[in-house]
Design an enzyme around this catalytic site. Structure first.
Site, short mmCIF file in Angstrom:
data_model
loop_
_atom_site.label_atom_id
_atom_site.label_comp_id
_atom_site.label_asym_id
_atom_site.label_seq_id
_atom_site.Cartn_x
_atom_site.Cartn_y
_atom_site.Cartn_z
N TRP A 177 1.06 -55.69 93.17
CA TRP A 177 -0.27 -55.45 92.60
C TRP A 177 -0.69 -56.66 91.77
CZ3 TRP A 177 -2.97 -55.39 88.10
CH2 TRP A 177 -4.20 -54.74 88.09
N ARG A 228 -4.26 -47.15 108.06
CA ARG A 228 -5.33 -46.20 108.40
C ARG A 228 -6.67 -46.64 107.82
NH1 ARG A 228 -3.31 -40.80 105.93
NH2 ARG A 228 -2.55 -42.24 104.36
N PHE A 274 1.14 -40.06 102.44
CA PHE A 274 1.87 -39.29 101.44
C PHE A 274 3.37 -39.59 101.48
CE2 PHE A 274 -1.88 -36.26 102.03
CZ PHE A 274 -2.55 -36.76 100.95
N LYS A 322 -10.10 -40.77 95.18
CA LYS A 322 -9.48 -42.08 95.32
C LYS A 322 -10.37 -43.23 94.85
CE LYS A 322 -6.16 -41.37 99.05
NZ LYS A 322 -5.75 -41.81 100.40
N PHE A 329 4.53 -50.85 87.29
CA PHE A 329 3.27 -50.69 86.54
C PHE A 329 3.43 -51.36 85.17
CE2 PHE A 329 2.31 -47.85 89.85
CZ PHE A 329 1.01 -47.36 89.73
N THR A 347 -0.71 -50.40 98.67
CA THR A 347 -0.58 -51.69 97.98
C THR A 347 0.73 -52.37 98.37
OG1 THR A 347 -1.88 -50.83 96.13
CG2 THR A 347 -0.55 -52.80 95.72
N LYS A 363 1.42 -46.87 97.66
CA LYS A 363 2.06 -47.10 98.96
C LYS A 363 1.28 -48.11 99.79
CE LYS A 363 2.47 -43.35 101.25
NZ LYS A 363 1.19 -43.42 101.98
N ALA A 377 -2.82 -36.63 106.35
CA ALA A 377 -1.36 -36.52 106.44
C ALA A 377 -0.85 -35.13 106.07
CB ALA A 377 -0.70 -37.57 105.55
#
Length: 562
Positions: free
Chosen positions: A415, A100, A307, A111, A387, A79, A77, A279
């Site tokens: 990406w 954020r 999220f 992460k 992806f 990205t 998200k 979140a």
């Protein structure tokens, strides 16, 4: 012999990218060096004078980026948020990103970093993921200063009659540390303080983080800090920071942290990175000040809610937008084929294998989030974040599923391609904005009872059948009504992995019950937190934390931040 192409890591891409001086980035959006407080060459805060100067300017359009329920497979998200901002710039639109700040706990835990990915990142990636401009440290300090003031008040005679068994303010640390969830303090005799049970929250779960992110200026920050409930007295009445008289001191500790941080993307699009409430515990959005300031400087602001749409978007729309007077123009719902297959029943280990049937089954999760955004009266586009493991047949299937039901959709490759990979998404957003005006309307009125607000969220956003309240929650509802808190919005604390409060129920579960075990008043932030399931305000580290892959080279460059 087929040789697999070498795929650079996010940090390798970031470290090999060229950054412009932040003064040059600022000039492109009409800011001068005098408007900035510099943190080296590539980071800056906006000065108080600059913020005041922008207040009267016309606001641009705000685009909210949300997603399906996240899975360990990852949705990207952030990205997409970065890539969309770059895409708007590519097609000649003046755009700013508002995101954020990452927390060190998740960065060191699972992460490994939270600044986007691939060629859609904000820079300097290392700094933003680590100490940045010190905002989270300031919040930690203010949180713990307040805890110290409370315990000192007990030690010095307890004039306010605070019941030490009913102190709700916890200490904070910006790290995942399960051993600190419950502690005992004040041991060692009369000179060491009053013994009592205490605990730690992760800094981003502190109410001070939520307060900072919802404040409109320094004076509003001080007012909100004064309204925070820290304990209850022997008559079971709330005791606030203002009762303790330390709201001024806390504001002083936060007077620099309240200013938004300006950085840039790999493609030099300006980005405000400021604030970062959790979140699934708090409201999961960057600061009101950053979002509104960005809207004064750009035609389009691309921002995100944490999220999925059941958490971040719902809270952005019911809490942040209503509190700040923000009207989003459109929404992007990020989905990945990998995650949809997982929602369709495929285990994480098998996601690289083609499975059209699971993808079709998992599509129900995306459909529910689309219905939620539509119920708010907002136009949207689905961004399929591609992806390299996605097969042509899977891509075709998902695009067909969307097209057959009239869902605006864009195959997004930010990406790999940066802004160029999001141009189609940007153009489709412009199309839906032109065709369908935003008729944004919250799903509940603030005059509704707290129970009805929760029932509305549970049924219309989650798809639940009913809501049950524990005996403790029922008693709290009566107390909160007597304290005059029933007019506040609800902030649901719920697992991010499922529409339900059970993280194992993937896809689009039906017939389930949401159970509210207790409430937490965040009166300074301006909402009531409803706790479901076993959501923790202090997470733990995994068995193999991301920190195991982190290091620095001989030149001090970070290694292992994803």
């Amino acid at each position: 012999m087929n040789v697999k192409p070498v795929v650079k890591s996010d940090i390798e891409i970031a470290q090999q990218s060229f950054m412009k001086p932040i003064t040059e980035v600022a000039e492109n959006i009409g800011l001068h060096e005098d408007d900035l407080e510099l943190f080296g060459k590539y980071k800056a805060k906006l000065s108080t004078e600059a913020l005041k100067k922008l207040e009267t300017k016309k606001s641009g359009k705000i685009i909210l980026v949300t997603s399906i329920n996240p899975t360990p497979a990852g949705e990207g998200k952030s990205t997409v948020t970065v890539g969309l901002g770059d895409a708007f710039t590519k097609i000649g639109k003046k755009a700013i990103i508002a995101m954020r700040e990452p927390s060190l706990g998740p960065t060191m835990g699972v992460k490994g970093g939270a600044t986007g990915g691939g060629y859609s990142q904000v820079l300097p990636m290392e700094d933003i993921n680590l100490h940045f401009t010190g905002d989270l440290h300031a919040i930690t300090t203010a949180n713990n200063a307040l805890a110290a003031f409370i315990d000192n008040h007990l030690q010095q005679g307890n004039e306010l009659g605070i019941d030490q068994r009913r102190i709700v303010w916890k200490r904070a640390l910006d790290m995942n540390d399960r051993a600190l969830r419950k502690v005992v303090i004040g041991l060692g005799g009369p000179m060491q303080g009053v013994p009592r049970e205490d605990g730690f929250d992760i800094t981003v779960a502190s109410e001070i983080m939520a307060v900072l992110c919802l404040s409109t200026d320094l004076q509003d920050l001080k007012k909100r800090l004064g309204q925070m409930v820290i304990a209850y007295n022997y008559d079971k009445q709330p005791v606030t920071v203002a009762d303790l008289g330390v709201q001024g001191a806390l504001t002083m500790l936060l007077k620099e942290a309240v200013k938004p941080n300006l950085v840039q993307t790999i493609e030099h699009t300006p980005a405000f990175i400021h604030g970062g409430p959790f979140a699934n515990i708090a409201h999961g959005c960057n600061s009101v000040i950053a979002t509104k300031t960005a809207s004064k400087l750009a035609d389009f602001v691309v921002t995100e809610g944490g999220f999925g749409a059941d958490l971040g978007a719902e809270k952005f729309l019911h809490i942040k937008a209503r509190s700040a007077g923000i009207k989003p123009e459109a929404v992007v719902i990020v989905a990945t084929i990998r995650a949809l297959k997982m929602h369709g029943g495929v285990p994480k280990t098998d996601l690289s294998h083609e499975n059209v049937q699971a993808l079709t089954t998992g599509f129900a999760n995306l459909k529910k989030h689309i219905e939620t955004i539509e119920s708010f009266g907002l136009p949207f586009v689905v961004a399929v974040n591609k992806f390299i493991t996605d097969t042509d047949q899977e891509v075709k299937t998902l695009m067909d599923l969307c097209n057959q039901t009239g869902i605006p959709v864009s195959l997004t490759e930010v990406w790999e391609k940066g802004g160029e990979g999001g141009v189609d998404l940007a153009n489709k957003l412009l199309e839906v904005i032109d065709k369908k005006e935003s008729n944004f309307q919250p799903l509940y009125d603030l005059s509704d009872s707290l129970e009805n607000k929760i029932l509305t969220i549970a049924q219309r956003v989650y798809g639940a059948e009913k809501v049950e309240f524990s005996s403790k929650a029922k008693k709290q509802l009566k107390d909160f009504d007597s304290f005059g808190w029933s007019h506040l919005p609800i902030c649901m604390a719920k697992t991010q992995y499922s529409l339900s409060d059970d993280p194992t129920k993937l896809g689009r579960p039906t017939g389930f019950t949401i159970t509210i075990r207790e409430f937490k008043p965040s009166i300074g932030a301006g909402f009531i937190v409803a706790l479901t399931g076993d959501v923790m305000t202090m997470p733990g580290l995994p068995k193999l934390p991301a920190a195991l892959r982190m290091d620095v080279d001989e030149n001090g460059n970070a290694i292992g931040l994803f």
